[in-house]
Enzyme design. Structure first.
Site, mmCIF file in Angstrom:
data_model
loop_
_atom_site.group_PDB
_atom_site.id
_atom_site.type_symbol
_atom_site.label_atom_id
_atom_site.label_comp_id
_atom_site.label_asym_id
_atom_site.label_seq_id
_atom_site.Cartn_x
_atom_site.Cartn_y
_atom_site.Cartn_z
ATOM 1 N N ASN A 100 31.047 1.209 -12.256
ATOM 2 C CA ASN A 100 31.277 0.237 -13.321
ATOM 3 C C ASN A 100 32.756 0.156 -13.670
ATOM 4 O OD1 ASN A 100 30.149 -1.614 -15.217
ATOM 5 N ND2 ASN A 100 30.613 -0.151 -16.853
ATOM 6 N N ASP B 200 12.117 -6.856 -16.392
ATOM 7 C CA ASP B 200 13.310 -7.147 -15.580
ATOM 8 C C ASP B 200 13.394 -6.191 -14.391
ATOM 9 O OD1 ASP B 200 14.321 -9.283 -16.933
ATOM 10 O OD2 ASP B 200 15.704 -8.127 -18.175
ATOM 11 N N LYS C 240 2.235 -34.985 -48.196
ATOM 12 C CA LYS C 240 3.239 -34.605 -47.198
ATOM 13 C C LYS C 240 4.282 -33.713 -47.870
ATOM 14 C CE LYS C 240 7.043 -36.160 -44.325
ATOM 15 N NZ LYS C 240 7.957 -37.240 -43.960
ATOM 16 N N LYS D 289 16.769 -7.745 -27.519
ATOM 17 C CA LYS D 289 16.112 -6.832 -26.567
ATOM 18 C C LYS D 289 16.115 -5.384 -27.036
ATOM 19 C CE LYS D 289 16.558 -9.407 -22.260
ATOM 20 N NZ LYS D 289 16.818 -9.316 -20.829
ATOM 21 N N GLN E 265 10.085 -11.375 -12.862
ATOM 22 C CA GLN E 265 9.881 -10.780 -14.185
ATOM 23 C C GLN E 265 8.940 -11.687 -14.999
ATOM 24 O OE1 GLN E 265 10.916 -11.691 -17.409
ATOM 25 N NE2 GLN E 265 11.857 -13.611 -16.716
ATOM 26 N N GLU F 221 5.640 -44.801 -37.302
ATOM 27 C CA GLU F 221 6.145 -44.894 -38.669
ATOM 28 C C GLU F 221 7.264 -45.933 -38.676
ATOM 29 O OE1 GLU F 221 8.597 -41.689 -40.232
ATOM 30 O OE2 GLU F 221 7.802 -42.017 -42.241
HETATM 31 N N1 NAP Z 1 18.275 -12.374 -12.436
HETATM 32 C C1 NAP Z 1 17.842 -12.012 -13.631
HETATM 33 O O1 NAP Z 1 16.668 -12.113 -13.974
HETATM 34 C C2 NAP Z 1 18.839 -11.395 -14.571
HETATM 35 C C3 NAP Z 1 18.419 -10.640 -15.683
HETATM 36 C C4 NAP Z 1 19.401 -10.065 -16.518
HETATM 37 C C5 NAP Z 1 20.746 -10.279 -16.242
HETATM 38 N N2 NAP Z 1 21.101 -11.043 -15.175
HETATM 39 C C6 NAP Z 1 22.528 -11.280 -14.831
HETATM 40 O O2 NAP Z 1 23.186 -10.031 -14.660
HETATM 41 C C7 NAP Z 1 24.537 -10.121 -15.107
HETATM 42 C C8 NAP Z 1 24.805 -9.030 -16.133
HETATM 43 O O3 NAP Z 1 23.948 -9.201 -17.248
HETATM 44 P P1 NAP Z 1 23.766 -8.051 -18.337
HETATM 45 O O4 NAP Z 1 22.716 -8.518 -19.263
HETATM 46 O O5 NAP Z 1 23.609 -6.739 -17.697
HETATM 47 O O6 NAP Z 1 25.203 -8.121 -19.075
HETATM 48 P P2 NAP Z 1 25.966 -6.973 -19.874
HETATM 49 O O7 NAP Z 1 25.014 -6.016 -20.483
HETATM 50 O O8 NAP Z 1 26.958 -7.657 -20.722
HETATM 51 O O9 NAP Z 1 26.784 -6.179 -18.725
HETATM 52 C C9 NAP Z 1 27.812 -6.810 -18.002
HETATM 53 C C10 NAP Z 1 28.281 -5.892 -16.874
HETATM 54 O O10 NAP Z 1 29.245 -6.602 -16.095
HETATM 55 C C11 NAP Z 1 30.476 -5.872 -16.072
HETATM 56 N N3 NAP Z 1 31.593 -6.809 -16.057
HETATM 57 C C12 NAP Z 1 31.773 -7.898 -16.820
HETATM 58 N N4 NAP Z 1 32.912 -8.529 -16.491
HETATM 59 C C13 NAP Z 1 33.470 -7.811 -15.481
HETATM 60 C C14 NAP Z 1 34.658 -7.953 -14.719
HETATM 61 N N5 NAP Z 1 35.495 -8.970 -14.932
HETATM 62 N N6 NAP Z 1 34.894 -7.051 -13.755
HETATM 63 C C15 NAP Z 1 34.069 -6.029 -13.540
HETATM 64 N N7 NAP Z 1 32.933 -5.827 -14.225
HETATM 65 C C16 NAP Z 1 32.640 -6.711 -15.186
HETATM 66 C C17 NAP Z 1 30.461 -5.023 -17.326
HETATM 67 O O11 NAP Z 1 31.317 -3.940 -17.199
HETATM 68 P P3 NAP Z 1 31.892 -3.176 -18.483
HETATM 69 O O12 NAP Z 1 30.862 -2.149 -18.848
HETATM 70 O O13 NAP Z 1 33.153 -2.561 -17.985
HETATM 71 O O14 NAP Z 1 32.118 -4.197 -19.554
HETATM 72 C C18 NAP Z 1 28.971 -4.633 -17.384
HETATM 73 O O15 NAP Z 1 28.701 -3.585 -16.498
HETATM 74 C C19 NAP Z 1 24.700 -11.535 -15.643
HETATM 75 O O16 NAP Z 1 25.260 -12.342 -14.650
HETATM 76 C C20 NAP Z 1 23.281 -11.972 -15.939
HETATM 77 O O17 NAP Z 1 23.122 -13.376 -15.845
HETATM 78 C C21 NAP Z 1 20.179 -11.577 -14.334
#
Ligand code: NAP
Length: 530
Positions: free
Chosen positions: A409, A352, A170, A315, A504, A53
């Site tokens: 936790n 997962d 269009k 989710k 997964q 175009e």
């Molecule tokens: N490999 C994979 O396929 C896959 C899949 C899913 C997730 N992940 C990874 O898993 C991790 C968590 O994901 P999510 O989806 O479960 O997240 P989420 O639901 O937000 O949970 C986060 C968790 O981390 C804790 N947390 C965060 N900051 C913290 C700190 N400074 N000190 C101590 N604990 C802390 C939280 O505790 P509180 O409850 O006290 O806030 C909670 O238990 C991420 O890194 C993500 O990338 C990987």
């Protein structure tokens, strides 16, 4: 506007043979000089576009006779000439008569198409009546930069365009929601004349990619990501290489990942390559979804949203749209994989936990050898750090395999809640440091501690790792976290978060297609695009 429940057979009959040849891929040239446009048109041909175009309104010093002669005659691809005025979203601010003169000249010099705005199309088309060269076509266009009107209003617009004597209509509207695309798909399928239906904006991306499915005349693909002529336009390269545009047909099944944001997801790369490798008639898209319920209500045809991956923030919300939910996914309270059955019902899974648990089981087998029957997790003490989404997946998954689960936790209440649900024990993160009731425990970190950019952090001190025979970290950015490095140094088997991620995906592929996942291909692509 109701749901997009029409089927492929509806599509084939309702187009009444208006258009049977494949949808063309058109690359807009946005250069500000003739020389730049000449370079761009050669690049467009190299990439694999079908036509270019020529956006005359982008040229800084436009000399109609001389420039059109060069651009049209030297183009290695058929040309569509557009001279978009400011009042229709373009850059031309000059006299209207001069603009239309240039378009007539383009026709005389051999352009294959010109694009004329609906506002002036009647008079313009009268002015060239009886003078149109063979194989020359007029596209009459209408652009709406605010929204996508009702199906009825769009239908009326197409009728008005048709009444001007257009060869091709269009209609470009703006997506406020991904479901707006359904109205453009319907009009494309039912139109009496060939139609280019585009819904602009990121939420309209699927309208551009799926135009071959609905019989659209052409779609636009930019030369480069920074050179788009309208919001939401993909690159020609992505259309061809990422979304397998040339393989999309009316009966192609549509899959995708639902999320917000979602554009960063690599899933389309993996799934489209996998579908192509086995010759599956399917495409996998990015679905930028605001309202999951509206999405599934609108896209309810069996070959549309045939299967979806589901990511943040949907989710949990997607659960209420499902007809059937895998029992463990239901307990976890989150789904990431949705399959539409042939009867149109939706079944959901959480892959997962399957990905993570199978990777950990393989790690234990590596350590202890393969023993047939029971899971190597049966009877193991399994410590989960974190109680968020990933924490739930790991805790439920391990409990289902017969492991004795401990949840630790930062927020103790959440640990307690999850531990109760899986029949396990709860503790604080600090308590884990001195928790060593036995040797050979398994540790799974699901907190985000140690994730990029804070890669020097770790959720558990190195000295506490010696009691574990295997350490898993859900974090995959970086792949080799401090926790895993230190676990390796203390002699534990380590399992990467990337394994959970990729496995997964294998599960999702199996659920979508009923076929084994092309594991090597997935791994190669993940490494290449990490
Ligand atoms: N490999 C994979 O396929 C896959 C899949 C899913 C997730 N992940 C990874 O898993 C991790 C968590 O994901 P999510 O989806 O479960 O997240 P989420 O639901 O937000 O949970 C986060 C968790 O981390 C804790 N947390 C965060 N900051 C913290 C700190 N400074 N000190 C101590 N604990 C802390 C939280 O505790 P509180 O409850 O006290 O806030 C909670 O238990 C991420 O890194 C993500 O990338 C990987």
């Amino acid at each position: 506007m109701g749901s997009l429940a029409f089927s492929t057979s509806d599509l084939q009959t309702s187009t009444s043979g208006v258009r049977s040849s494949p949808t063309l891929l058109c690359t807009p040239l946005m250069g500000t000089t003739v020389d730049q446009m000449l370079i761009e048109m050669r690049k467009a041909k190299e990439i694999g576009a079908d036509l270019v175009e020529i956006r005359l309104d982008c040229l800084r010093n436009f000399n109609p006779h001389q420039d059109l002669e060069i651009l049209i005659k030297q183009s290695p691809l058929p040309t569509l000439v557009t001279y978009r005025p400011v009042w229709e979203g373009g850059q031309y601010e000059g006299e209207e008569s001069k603009r239309q003169d240039a378009l007539r000249l383009a026709m005389q010099l051999g352009a294959h198409y010109i694009d004329v705005e609906l506002e002036v199309a009647h008079d313009f088309n009268n002015s060239i009546h009886g003078k149109k060269p063979d194989n020359f076509k007029i596209i009459v266009s209408s652009h709406n930069f605010h929204n996508t009107p009702s199906a009825e209003a769009i239908g009326n617009l197409v009728a008005r365009i048709q009444a001007t004597g257009a060869d091709i209509a269009k209609i470009a509207t703006t997506a406020l929601d991904i479901t707006d695309c359904a109205r453009i798909f319907q009009i494309t399928v039912h139109s009496q004349i060939p139609i280019i239906g585009i819904v602009m904006g990121e939420r309209g991306l699927i309208s551009r990619i799926l135009s071959p499915k609905f019989g659209g005349y052409l779609t636009y693909g930019a030369l480069e990501a920074g050179a788009i002529s309208a919001p939401g336009q993909p690159t020609a390269k992505d259309l061809l290489d990422l979304y397998n545009f040339r393989l999309i047909r009316p009966d192609t099944k549509v899959y995708g990942i639902i999320g917000k944001p979602v554009g960063h997801s690599k899933s389309p790369l993996l799934f489209n390559a996998a579908y192509k490798s086995v010759g599956l008639n399917a495409v996998y898209l990015h679905f930028l979804v605001d309202d999951v319920e509206k999405f599934f209500n609108t896209y309810s045809a069996v070959d549309f949203a045939s299967g979806c991956s589901c990511t943040i923030p949907h989710k949990e919300a997607a659960l209420k749209c499902m007809d059937e939910i895998d029992p463990i996914a239901k307990k976890i309270g989150a789904i990431n994989n949705i399959v539409r059955r042939p009867d149109g019902t939706l079944t959901a899974f959480n892959t997962d936990y399957i990905g993570a648990i199978s990777a950990i089981e393989d790690g234990l087998r590596e350590l202890n050898g393969v023993s047939p029957g029971a899971s190597p997790l049966a009877g193991k003490l399994f410590v989960v750090l974190g109680a968020g989404g990933a924490g739930k997946s790991l805790a439920y998954g391990a409990a289902q395999k017969g492991a004795r689960v401990v949840v630790a936790n930062r927020t103790f209440e959440r640990a307690k809640d999850l531990a109760e649900k899986v029949g396990g024990q709860a503790m604080t993160l600090a308590e884990v440091e001195n928790f060593h009731p036995e040797e050979g425990m398994v540790l799974a970190n699901t907190t985000s501690v140690g994730m990029k950019p804070k890669i020097d952090e770790t959720p558990l001190a190195k000295h506490a790792l010696k009691n574990y025979c295997l350490v898993f970290d859900a974090i995959y950015t970086p792949k080799d976290t401090r926790l895993l490095r230190e676990a390796r140094e203390t002699g534990a088997v380590i399992v990467y978060g990337t394994e959970m991620l990729i496995r997964q995906g294998f599960e999702q592929y199996k659920n979508f297609t009923g076929l084994p996942a092309p594991e090597e291909l997935f791994r190669t692509l993940m490494e290449k695009h990490a």
